[in-house]
Scaffold this active site. Sequence first.
Site, mmCIF file in Angstrom:
data_model
loop_
_atom_site.group_PDB
_atom_site.id
_atom_site.type_symbol
_atom_site.label_atom_id
_atom_site.label_comp_id
_atom_site.label_asym_id
_atom_site.label_seq_id
_atom_site.Cartn_x
_atom_site.Cartn_y
_atom_site.Cartn_z
ATOM 1 N N TYR A 125 -9.881 -5.313 -26.785
ATOM 2 C CA TYR A 125 -9.743 -4.722 -28.120
ATOM 3 C C TYR A 125 -8.661 -3.653 -28.027
ATOM 4 O O TYR A 125 -8.890 -2.554 -27.524
ATOM 5 C CB TYR A 125 -11.067 -4.118 -28.594
ATOM 6 C CG TYR A 125 -10.951 -3.403 -29.921
ATOM 7 C CD1 TYR A 125 -10.456 -4.056 -31.045
ATOM 8 C CD2 TYR A 125 -11.339 -2.065 -30.054
ATOM 9 C CE1 TYR A 125 -10.344 -3.409 -32.259
ATOM 10 C CE2 TYR A 125 -11.235 -1.415 -31.272
ATOM 11 C CZ TYR A 125 -10.734 -2.085 -32.373
ATOM 12 O OH TYR A 125 -10.616 -1.439 -33.577
ATOM 13 N N ASP A 155 -8.826 -9.002 -29.904
ATOM 14 C CA ASP A 155 -8.021 -8.438 -30.979
ATOM 15 C C ASP A 155 -6.913 -7.624 -30.314
ATOM 16 O O ASP A 155 -7.126 -6.481 -29.926
ATOM 17 C CB ASP A 155 -8.902 -7.557 -31.878
ATOM 18 C CG ASP A 155 -8.125 -6.970 -33.043
ATOM 19 O OD1 ASP A 155 -6.898 -7.199 -33.124
ATOM 20 O OD2 ASP A 155 -8.733 -6.274 -33.876
ATOM 21 N N ASN A 157 -4.198 -6.744 -31.824
ATOM 22 C CA ASN A 157 -3.524 -5.958 -32.856
ATOM 23 C C ASN A 157 -2.019 -6.159 -32.839
ATOM 24 O O ASN A 157 -1.256 -5.236 -33.144
ATOM 25 C CB ASN A 157 -3.859 -4.464 -32.699
ATOM 26 C CG ASN A 157 -4.971 -4.032 -33.629
ATOM 27 O OD1 ASN A 157 -4.920 -4.290 -34.830
ATOM 28 N ND2 ASN A 157 -5.988 -3.387 -33.088
ATOM 29 N N HIS A 240 -11.718 -9.798 -40.350
ATOM 30 C CA HIS A 240 -10.966 -10.676 -39.452
ATOM 31 C C HIS A 240 -11.567 -12.076 -39.500
ATOM 32 O O HIS A 240 -12.758 -12.243 -39.780
ATOM 33 C CB HIS A 240 -11.036 -10.177 -38.000
ATOM 34 C CG HIS A 240 -10.262 -8.929 -37.747
ATOM 35 N ND1 HIS A 240 -9.106 -8.904 -37.001
ATOM 36 C CD2 HIS A 240 -10.470 -7.651 -38.143
ATOM 37 C CE1 HIS A 240 -8.637 -7.665 -36.944
ATOM 38 N NE2 HIS A 240 -9.452 -6.885 -37.627
#
EC number: 3.1.11.2
Length: 259
Positions: A125, A155, A157, A240
Amino acid sequence: MQKNWKTSDKMATVGPHVSIITLNMNGLNSPIKRHRVAGWIKEQDPTICCPQKTPLSPKDKHRLKVKGWKTILQANNEQNKAGVAILISDKVDFKAKQIKKDKEGQNIMIKGTLHQDDITLINIYAPNTGAPKFVQKLLTELKGDINNNTIIVGDLNTPLTPMDRSSRQKINKEIIELNEKLDQMDLIDIYRTLHPKTAGYTFFSSTHGTFSRINHMLGNKASINKFKRVEIISSIFSDHNAMKLEIKYKNKAGKRPKM
């Protein structure tokens, strides 16, 4: 009898079904949401579930409990802001050998055997700011643990290509350097490899009004033939979308001798 042996021989060559799901849960504090998440996991019926943003303390581990998934490994920080976890279904033969947890709750790694094959799972993450550099630094630190049997999910990002943004905005220098790092480590974006011309998205930014794919599944180039299918799955309890990867393993059971 010969017909039965042929059928049995054919079944012996079929490998076990393995699927991995990854999703940013966007928090699990609400009991109603935890109930929905548990129901959704049961419905998808993955072999392994890798959620992010599960801000739970170790004493709240039971809140992640899903019937049929007894093995729950998680990493969280003291502020309960991040959090990642790995849930493994009771249906599979998994044996853990090594576990590495990040104190900040940004990543977790588990090494073990799945159906007698070695596997390394890393769930990440990444922070909202400086994500490409964060992921690049983490991959460098874990370089010694990453091999042909490694699957990295999470994730990140970070959209890795212009196609991963609805705006088709060019990727910046940091993302270019991250892609170069992935290439150096023989890691591929499994979704983009299997869907080279499909613009699939996992996140909608209400601030910018754009879609992007910032959730990823990475694997080794040498294992490309193992990756049967990867798809994006919508979810109603998070901002998401999830990603699901199906992997095919060769059955190590010996074939019956032909008569």
